[in-house]
Scaffold this motif. Structure first.
Motif, PDB file in Angstrom:
ATOM      1  N   SER A 107       0.837  -1.193   0.000  1.00 17.37           N
ATOM      2  CA  SER A 107       0.000   0.000   0.000  1.00 17.37           C
ATOM      3  C   SER A 107       0.878   1.252   0.000  1.00 17.37           C
ATOM      4  O   SER A 107       2.068   1.199   0.309  1.00 17.37           O
ATOM      5  N   LYS A 108       0.265   2.380  -0.348  1.00 13.54           N
ATOM      6  CA  LYS A 108       1.003   3.649  -0.375  1.00 13.54           C
ATOM      7  C   LYS A 108       1.614   3.956   0.987  1.00 13.54           C
ATOM      8  O   LYS A 108       2.729   4.452   1.083  1.00 13.54           O
ATOM      9  N   GLU A 109       0.848   3.666   2.048  1.00 11.70           N
ATOM     10  CA  GLU A 109       1.343   3.912   3.411  1.00 11.70           C
ATOM     11  C   GLU A 109       2.629   3.132   3.677  1.00 11.70           C
ATOM     12  O   GLU A 109       3.558   3.631   4.294  1.00 11.70           O
ATOM     13  N   VAL A 110       2.654   1.878   3.238  1.00 11.43           N
ATOM     14  CA  VAL A 110       3.834   1.045   3.480  1.00 11.43           C
ATOM     15  C   VAL A 110       5.020   1.567   2.674  1.00 11.43           C
ATOM     16  O   VAL A 110       6.140   1.633   3.175  1.00 11.43           O
ATOM     17  N   ASN A 111       4.771   1.951   1.437  1.00 13.67           N
ATOM     18  CA  ASN A 111       5.862   2.490   0.625  1.00 13.67           C
ATOM     19  C   ASN A 111       6.492   3.703   1.298  1.00 13.67           C
ATOM     20  O   ASN A 111       7.711   3.849   1.324  1.00 13.67           O
ATOM     21  N   GLN A 112       5.646   4.552   1.859  1.00  8.94           N
ATOM     22  CA  GLN A 112       6.138   5.735   2.566  1.00  8.94           C
ATOM     23  C   GLN A 112       6.941   5.303   3.797  1.00  8.94           C
ATOM     24  O   GLN A 112       8.034   5.797   4.045  1.00  8.94           O
ATOM     25  N   ALA A 113       6.390   4.337   4.539  1.00  8.79           N
ATOM     26  CA  ALA A 113       7.063   3.858   5.751  1.00  8.79           C
ATOM     27  C   ALA A 113       8.408   3.211   5.412  1.00  8.79           C
ATOM     28  O   ALA A 113       9.377   3.345   6.155  1.00  8.79           O
ATOM     29  N   MET A 114       8.473   2.531   4.267  1.00  6.88           N
ATOM     30  CA  MET A 114       9.726   1.875   3.862  1.00  6.88           C
ATOM     31  C   MET A 114      10.828   2.892   3.656  1.00  6.88           C
ATOM     32  O   MET A 114      11.972   2.673   4.045  1.00  6.88           O
ATOM     33  N   ILE A 115      10.475   4.002   3.030  1.00  6.97           N
ATOM     34  CA  ILE A 115      11.484   5.033   2.777  1.00  6.97           C
ATOM     35  C   ILE A 115      11.996   5.574   4.110  1.00  6.97           C
ATOM     36  O   ILE A 115      13.197   5.668   4.345  1.00  6.97           O
ATOM     37  N   ILE A 116      11.070   5.875   5.008  1.00 11.56           N
ATOM     38  CA  ILE A 116      11.470   6.438   6.298  1.00 11.56           C
ATOM     39  C   ILE A 116      12.278   5.421   7.105  1.00 11.56           C
ATOM     40  O   ILE A 116      13.343   5.728   7.629  1.00 11.56           O
ATOM     41  N   GLN A 117      11.785   4.181   7.152  1.00 14.20           N
ATOM     42  CA  GLN A 117      12.487   3.143   7.920  1.00 14.20           C
ATOM     43  C   GLN A 117      13.862   2.838   7.334  1.00 14.20           C
ATOM     44  O   GLN A 117      14.802   2.542   8.060  1.00 14.20           O
TER      45      GLN A 117
END
Ligand SMILES: [Zn+2]
Length: 256
Positions: free
Chosen positions: A97-107
């Motif tokens: 999901s878009k949320e996970v993609n965003q979280a992946m970048i931050i993580q």
């Protein structure tokens, strides 16, 4: 059954059912029926063609990995075109999901290790590294030029045996400049063709055939030196890059 609650990243989405399994949660979701414009002819349609279930990785809920079981509706137009509905939480062909993609970048930037980030988000280390490289690339300014002396070192990611990234650093300041996704000659060539204009010296501790490849990658003659013979001891690590990007990201988040 319909849930009256709203889950993070799923605004306006129907939550049909939530099933708890041992170590993960399955959330069955769908989109409300809605008139869509045909991507081929522009005519509006409400006619449903069929449904397909897509499995999409989502954020962890209550400490457990979550999969969205998305019943994706396809519409049919009078012109014959069949197309998938729009969903706000996932892009076409994406497994996350878009949320996970965003979280992946931050993580990928903020976690202690890539492995930690991968475990938290239920994905592979190589996926996290790919997001990280994308983030680093986005941080590179336009009109960027490499310094006169660069150092090239390889970094082996800890789980995917045989997978290497190349770190490009400033040989004098030791400041990390960039990371290349692999050490294939074509990757290096493409990179150097963009930025090599000022480079005169390349410092590296790698085998002879790799050095020959570096000579080839440049359009002009350059000096390739062993770090051992270079005037100063050069030390850098991927963590230096991480620290730098983390700092930049911190600033960006503050600005927002
Ligand atoms: Zn149409």
């Amino acid at each position: 059954m319909n849930f009256n609650m709203e889950l993070p990243g799923l605004k306006g989405v129907n939550i049909e059912e939530i099933i708890e399994q041992e170590n993960r949660i399955l959330v069955y979701v769908s989109m409300p029926l809605k008139e869509h414009s045909c991507p081929a002819c522009g005519v509006k349609t409400l006619k449903v063609h069929d449904y397909r279930t897509r499995k999409i990785g989502h954020l962890s809920f209550w400490g457990r990995l979550t999969k969205l079981m998305y019943r994706c509706r396809r519409y049919r137009c009078t012109c014959g075109k069949r197309f998938a509905e729009k969903a706000p939480f996932v892009e076409r062909y994406q497994r996350f999901s878009k949320e996970v993609n965003q979280a992946m970048i931050i993580q990928s930037v903020q976690s202690k290790t890539f492995k930690d980030a991968a475990m938290t988000l239920g994905t592979s280390v190589s996926t996290i590294i790919r997001r990280f490289i994308k983030q680093v690339k986005a941080a590179l300014p336009e009109g960027f030029r490499l310094p006169k002396a660069i150092a090239i070192d390889e970094y082996k990611s800890d789980t995917d045996a045989g997978k290497y990234q190349l770190i490009i650093a400033n040989a004098e300041t030791h400041e990390p400049i960039d990371i290349l996704p692999n050490r294939r000659l074509q990757t290096i060539k493409t990179y150097l063709q963009k930025y090599e204009q000022d480079v005169e010296i390349v410092v590296m501790d790698m085998n002879g055939s790799f050095k020959a490849a570096i000579h080839q990658a440049f359009a002009k003659p350059i000096i390739v030196a062993d770090r051992f013979h270079y005037c100063r001891y050069i030390h850098w690590a991927l963590d230096d890059v991480r620290r730098k990007v983390r700092k930049e990201m911190h600033v960006k988040l503050l600005v927002k």
